[in-house]
Design a protein around this motif. Structure first.
Motif, PDB file in Angstrom:
ATOM      1  N   LYS A 138      -0.816  -9.802  -4.063  1.00  0.00           N
ATOM      2  CA  LYS A 138      -1.027  -8.867  -5.235  1.00  0.00           C
ATOM      3  C   LYS A 138      -2.301  -8.295  -4.973  1.00  0.00           C
ATOM      4  CE  LYS A 138       0.223  -7.997  -9.893  1.00  0.00           C
ATOM      5  NZ  LYS A 138       0.864  -8.667 -11.154  1.00  0.00           N
ATOM      6  N   GLY A 139      -2.565  -7.088  -5.120  1.00  0.00           N
ATOM      7  CA  GLY A 139      -3.861  -6.467  -5.032  1.00  0.00           C
ATOM      8  C   GLY A 139      -4.429  -5.897  -3.759  1.00  0.00           C
ATOM      9  N   THR A 140      -3.733  -6.267  -2.915  1.00  0.00           N
ATOM     10  CA  THR A 140      -3.938  -6.074  -1.531  1.00  0.00           C
ATOM     11  C   THR A 140      -2.976  -4.766  -0.800  1.00  0.00           C
ATOM     12  OG1 THR A 140      -2.479  -7.466  -0.282  1.00  0.00           O
ATOM     13  CG2 THR A 140      -4.614  -8.307  -0.709  1.00  0.00           C
ATOM     14  N   VAL A 141      -3.474  -4.035  -0.023  1.00  0.00           N
ATOM     15  CA  VAL A 141      -2.802  -3.056   0.557  1.00  0.00           C
ATOM     16  C   VAL A 141      -1.325  -3.501   1.016  1.00  0.00           C
ATOM     17  CG1 VAL A 141      -2.487  -1.296   2.478  1.00  0.00           C
ATOM     18  CG2 VAL A 141      -4.596  -1.493   1.339  1.00  0.00           C
ATOM     19  N   GLU A 142      -1.139  -4.643   1.575  1.00  0.00           N
ATOM     20  CA  GLU A 142       0.015  -5.122   1.955  1.00  0.00           C
ATOM     21  C   GLU A 142       0.900  -5.853   1.003  1.00  0.00           C
ATOM     22  OE1 GLU A 142      -2.934  -6.479   3.229  1.00  0.00           O
ATOM     23  OE2 GLU A 142      -3.216  -5.369   5.041  1.00  0.00           O
ATOM     24  N   GLY A 143       0.203  -5.775  -0.174  1.00  0.00           N
ATOM     25  CA  GLY A 143       1.005  -6.045  -1.381  1.00  0.00           C
ATOM     26  C   GLY A 143       1.913  -5.127  -2.203  1.00  0.00           C
ATOM     27  N   THR A 144       1.917  -4.057  -1.457  1.00  0.00           N
ATOM     28  CA  THR A 144       2.873  -3.025  -1.668  1.00  0.00           C
ATOM     29  C   THR A 144       3.925  -2.637  -0.661  1.00  0.00           C
ATOM     30  OG1 THR A 144       1.493  -1.276  -0.972  1.00  0.00           O
ATOM     31  CG2 THR A 144       1.073  -1.837  -3.034  1.00  0.00           C
ATOM     32  N   TYR A 145       4.892  -1.969  -1.100  1.00  0.00           N
ATOM     33  CA  TYR A 145       6.185  -1.739  -0.144  1.00  0.00           C
ATOM     34  C   TYR A 145       5.438  -0.849   1.105  1.00  0.00           C
ATOM     35  CZ  TYR A 145      10.224   0.210   2.135  1.00  0.00           C
ATOM     36  OH  TYR A 145      11.150   0.732   2.997  1.00  0.00           O
ATOM     37  N   THR A 146       4.715   0.256   0.622  1.00  0.00           N
ATOM     38  CA  THR A 146       4.471   1.409   1.769  1.00  0.00           C
ATOM     39  C   THR A 146       3.188   1.036   2.496  1.00  0.00           C
ATOM     40  OG1 THR A 146       2.986   2.220  -0.201  1.00  0.00           O
ATOM     41  CG2 THR A 146       5.081   3.280   0.237  1.00  0.00           C
ATOM     42  N   GLY A 147       2.368   0.143   1.692  1.00  0.00           N
ATOM     43  CA  GLY A 147       1.201  -0.564   2.570  1.00  0.00           C
ATOM     44  C   GLY A 147       1.724  -1.687   3.541  1.00  0.00           C
ATOM     45  N   MET A 148       2.537  -2.333   3.213  1.00  0.00           N
ATOM     46  CA  MET A 148       3.192  -3.320   4.055  1.00  0.00           C
ATOM     47  C   MET A 148       4.041  -2.712   5.328  1.00  0.00           C
ATOM     48  SD  MET A 148       6.718  -4.249   4.964  1.00  0.00           S
ATOM     49  CE  MET A 148       7.487  -3.775   3.807  1.00  0.00           C
ATOM     50  N   PHE A 149       4.775  -1.556   4.941  1.00  0.00           N
ATOM     51  CA  PHE A 149       5.171  -1.040   6.257  1.00  0.00           C
ATOM     52  C   PHE A 149       4.272  -0.443   7.034  1.00  0.00           C
ATOM     53  CE2 PHE A 149       9.937   0.302   6.179  1.00  0.00           C
ATOM     54  CZ  PHE A 149       9.976   0.622   7.536  1.00  0.00           C
ATOM     55  N   ARG A 150       3.229   0.304   6.588  1.00  0.00           N
ATOM     56  CA  ARG A 150       2.105   0.796   7.385  1.00  0.00           C
ATOM     57  C   ARG A 150       1.473  -0.224   8.184  1.00  0.00           C
ATOM     58  NH1 ARG A 150       1.698   4.761   3.152  1.00  0.00           N
ATOM     59  NH2 ARG A 150       2.036   6.880   4.173  1.00  0.00           N
ATOM     60  N   TYR A 151       1.294  -1.399   7.432  1.00  0.00           N
ATOM     61  CA  TYR A 151       0.476  -2.334   8.070  1.00  0.00           C
ATOM     62  C   TYR A 151       1.470  -3.052   9.471  1.00  0.00           C
ATOM     63  CZ  TYR A 151      -0.940  -7.194   9.030  1.00  0.00           C
ATOM     64  OH  TYR A 151      -1.263  -8.373   9.749  1.00  0.00           O
ATOM     65  N   ASN A 152       2.567  -3.282   9.150  1.00  0.00           N
ATOM     66  CA  ASN A 152       3.435  -3.841  10.207  1.00  0.00           C
ATOM     67  C   ASN A 152       3.785  -2.912  11.359  1.00  0.00           C
ATOM     68  OD1 ASN A 152       4.216  -5.980   8.657  1.00  0.00           O
ATOM     69  ND2 ASN A 152       6.484  -5.414   8.210  1.00  0.00           N
ATOM     70  N   VAL A 153       3.710  -1.557  11.018  1.00  0.00           N
ATOM     71  CA  VAL A 153       3.832  -0.761  12.300  1.00  0.00           C
ATOM     72  C   VAL A 153       2.447  -0.708  12.966  1.00  0.00           C
ATOM     73  CG1 VAL A 153       4.269   1.769  12.863  1.00  0.00           C
ATOM     74  CG2 VAL A 153       5.800   0.628  11.366  1.00  0.00           C
ATOM     75  N   ASN A 154       1.512  -0.489  12.328  1.00  0.00           N
ATOM     76  CA  ASN A 154       0.008  -0.554  12.958  1.00  0.00           C
ATOM     77  C   ASN A 154       0.025  -1.850  14.051  1.00  0.00           C
ATOM     78  OD1 ASN A 154      -0.972   1.961  12.561  1.00  0.00           O
ATOM     79  ND2 ASN A 154      -1.421   1.496  10.315  1.00  0.00           N
TER      80      ASN A 154
END
Length: 308
Positions: A285-301
């Motif tokens: 929580k509080g990180t970019v990967e802690g959000t759905y949209t941030g997680m998706f971008r992180y995974n793909v990158n």
């Protein structure tokens, strides 16, 4: 026998808490009390509800929903909720009995998977629903689940209906941007390199939507252990396909992927661990990967960067 006794203690405790809840009159000005199961749903409902609701997520970062067992505190939260949102399709397999006990009581339960057309789901012999439950990896499904959640929140709290609609619209717009961005990133990866090897088969909807061949060592559920033969067969596949990188998952122990890497090395080949992917849970929580949209971008990158 002990497990059975403990299970019934939890249920009896929940019924007692529920009875106490019914005895107390709810303040008309109190915020809607919402409980969610997975981190993805907590993020989704929080975006729609905003400050108008109180959201309690049962599972945190790195928690595997396939193996999650409800504590006494969890059961209390569930039975004291106004609305409970869960994924469905038996993702939260250990919680199914609790949800069944809640039926017919004054707690509304919503399976967000009900928003998705069954004809578009991927079949699975590993789940009682006969469908792969990892539906959040299809953004178009997530949009449908968002719209569905908006309507359910409006039903539960009509006085904040306009706010839920406005927040839902903003969130849907962010999902449209996400979908466009993801497709642009993936365009930079040649089609023959789009082979995604992970700890378990959480990414089939992702693969279907974005043109990846997906192979999971443990199958769809982390409750299924990978055997020596599974490791050997997948090692052979990776060598034949010249796969450059394989991936661990934040909610799954990395030992299976490390065993796979060791098996490949024993055959005189090399494959790197391309990074950690978020599959069944978001980041902290509080990180970019802690959000759905941030997680998706992180995974793909992470995927595209390692496989290029």
């Amino acid at each position: 026998m002990k497990k059975t006794v403990n299970k019934y203690i939890l249920i009896l405790t929940a019924i007692f808490v529920f009875a106490c809840k019914n005895d107390a009159k709810k303040d008309e000005n109190a915020k809607l009390n919402v409980v969610t199961t997975t981190t993805m749903l907590t993020d989704l409902i929080g975006n729609i509800g905003g400050d108008a609701i109180e959201v309690q997520g049962l599972m945190g970062s790195g928690v595997d929903p396939h193996l999650y067992k409800a504590s006494e505190g969890d059961v209390s939260k569930l039975f004291n909720a106004d609305v409970v949102f869960y994924n469905g399709l038996h993702l939260e397999g250990k919680l199914v009995e609790v949800f069944e006990k809640m039926e017919g009581r004054n707690v509304k339960t919503v399976a967000l998977a009900d928003a998705v057309d069954e004809a578009k789901l991927i079949g699975s012999e590993y789940f009682a629903s006969n469908y792969d439950p990892h539906i959040w990896f299809n953004i178009s499904f997530w949009k449908k689940m968002t719209a569905f959640a908006v309507e359910k929140l409006k039903e539960a709290d009509p006085k904040n209906a306009t706010l839920f609609e406005e927040n839902g619209k903003k969130y849907l717009e962010s999902l449209n941007v996400l979908d466009t961005d993801i497709r642009q990133i993936i365009q930079g990866l040649p089609a023959e390199k789009r082979i995604l090897v992970t700890a378990h088969d959480a990414f089939n909807y992702f693969g279907q939507d974005f043109g990846f061949e997906v192979v999971g060592l443990q199958g769809l559920s982390t409750a299924t252990e990978a055997g020596v033969q599974d490791v050997q067969e997948l090692a052979k596949f990776i060598i034949e396909k010249k796969v450059k990188a394989i991936f661990v998952e934040s909610s799954v122990p990395k030992r299976t992927i490390e065993a796979l890497q060791a098996s490949i090395r024993s055959k005189g080949h090399e494959v790197t661990i391309g990074g950690i992917l978020y599959s069944d849970a978001l980041g902290n929580k509080g990180t970019v990967e802690g959000t759905y949209t941030g997680m998706f971008r992180y995974n793909v990158n992470t995927i595209v960067g390692a496989l290029k």
